[in-house]
Design a protein around this motif. Sequence first.
Motif, PDB file in Angstrom:
ATOM      1  N   ILE A   1       0.866  -1.297  -0.198  1.00  0.00           N
ATOM      2  CA  ILE A   1      -0.037   0.115  -0.094  1.00  0.00           C
ATOM      3  C   ILE A   1       0.705   0.984   0.221  1.00  0.00           C
ATOM      4  O   ILE A   1       0.574   2.328  -0.689  1.00  0.00           O
ATOM      5  CB  ILE A   1      -0.978  -0.023   1.043  1.00  0.00           C
ATOM      6  N   LEU A   2       2.365   0.775   0.520  1.00  0.00           N
ATOM      7  CA  LEU A   2       2.755   1.950   1.095  1.00  0.00           C
ATOM      8  C   LEU A   2       4.270   1.589   0.196  1.00  0.00           C
ATOM      9  O   LEU A   2       5.332   2.166   0.717  1.00  0.00           O
ATOM     10  CB  LEU A   2       3.058   2.482   2.216  1.00  0.00           C
ATOM     11  N   PRO A   3       4.308   2.234  -1.416  1.00  0.00           N
ATOM     12  CA  PRO A   3       5.669   0.973  -1.994  1.00  0.00           C
ATOM     13  C   PRO A   3       6.666   2.536  -1.854  1.00  0.00           C
ATOM     14  O   PRO A   3       7.311   2.715  -1.992  1.00  0.00           O
ATOM     15  CB  PRO A   3       5.271   0.839  -3.799  1.00  0.00           C
ATOM     16  N   GLU A   4       6.258   3.290  -1.373  1.00  0.00           N
ATOM     17  CA  GLU A   4       7.767   4.582  -1.444  1.00  0.00           C
ATOM     18  C   GLU A   4       8.474   4.169  -0.450  1.00  0.00           C
ATOM     19  O   GLU A   4       9.541   4.570  -0.234  1.00  0.00           O
ATOM     20  CB  GLU A   4       6.609   5.979  -0.940  1.00  0.00           C
ATOM     21  N   ILE A   5       7.961   3.885   0.707  1.00  0.00           N
ATOM     22  CA  ILE A   5       8.712   3.545   1.970  1.00  0.00           C
ATOM     23  C   ILE A   5       9.677   2.282   1.946  1.00  0.00           C
ATOM     24  O   ILE A   5      10.249   1.395   2.024  1.00  0.00           O
ATOM     25  CB  ILE A   5       8.026   3.688   3.730  1.00  0.00           C
ATOM     26  N   GLY A   6       9.244   1.017   0.966  1.00  0.00           N
ATOM     27  CA  GLY A   6       9.051  -0.292   0.669  1.00  0.00           C
ATOM     28  C   GLY A   6      10.542   0.064  -0.594  1.00  0.00           C
ATOM     29  O   GLY A   6      11.378  -1.099  -0.401  1.00  0.00           O
TER      30      GLY A   6
END
Length: 417
Positions: free
Chosen positions: A91-96
């Motif tokens: 859901i949060l690819p930026e932190i992934g």
Amino acid sequence: MGSETFDQRMERACRDREIPGAVLVAGDISGSFRYEKAFGYRSLKDPAKPDPMPLDATMWLASCTKLMGTIAAMQCVERGQLNLDDDITAILPEIGEQKILKGFEQGPDGKDKPILVNRTKVITLRHLLTHSSGLGYDIFNPDLMRYRATEGVSPTLTAVKSMKDSYTFPLLFEPGESWEYSVGIDWAAWAVERVTKMSVPDYMEKHIWGPLGIESMSFHPKTNPACMEKLTDMSERSGGAHHLFGVPADPEGKVSYTDNRVWGLEPDGFASGAGGFGAPLDYQKILQSICANDEKLLKRSTVEEMFKPQLSEASRKIWLARLAIPEVNQTFGGFPAGIRSDWGLGGCLIMEDLPGLTRKGTMTWGGYPNLQWFCDRKAGLSGILGCQTTIPGDLKVIGLYQEWQKELYKKYGKEKL
């Protein structure tokens, strides 16, 4: 001063400019016990005519917002829109996409070059809500400050670009293996945005503020007259901040008006870790609902989960090591030395009875400009002290907060605790 009452002590503290002013609100779950008082001044801008503090004064809530962000995330868990232990980076690819910062080496030009390694463990919502995800705050962490310098960025609490851009940087450790106060709850609330298709303020208005009759809360106070018209001005203690830890350098310095609000009134985005404004009087409604477990916000079973210790052994060890540093402890609200504690979902958990004070399992936290709250479900008592001074970890405020808690439990708890 032996016969001085607590209220008289507060009045003296404001009169002598130990603090500018404060709003103190507390109550029990039955509604039979209530303490709500305002002391001192909303503004010291005109020292000759200081503006009295109204009981319904609004303030920058800063990290008190984290409890609201956590509640929003847990409501989504209840609906099956989020899961505490799934990989949140779907859901949060930026932190992934972020690697782990392991240190620095010197490049050919003699400048810092970050050493970044791939993450091997999953980041979960539970990690985000308990500051054990590997994320940090670049404004508070020396390694992230150094990393930002390699990007030509000066860390600041106020977003440089968009809020999400300002909160996107490498992890400091593998998820679940350490502890670092972080922007995790900001990201958790952005996950709420994505699964509900609602902005953070719209979501909170419908699912948190509205059900409790709260009108003063806002992420952009200039757009909410109920918030802006009674917004408290900031004050600062003379002597400035400690050069290493950021707490007041001179605890005995007097406070005076400052136009440095620290957090802007019109930020670019919605930060559920630090961006809320509102009245402590209204914030107490949230604490009351959670303390009473009245199911207006969350199911009883969800609240039970929030008040369970959540940290891994490795994360808890680091959290307790941080508390053992006096100035860091001070920044976090001034916990008794050596206290047994952990993290729940929403705040720190005190894992022992404090004689004459809170019971084991009490959740507590605060906000940057010296707000502090507690939720003692075993005693059935909760409360918040709201103050607005720009240097966190203020010993004067901490001392008055602790005196207030003693007063509350003395008045409320003789026959009940």
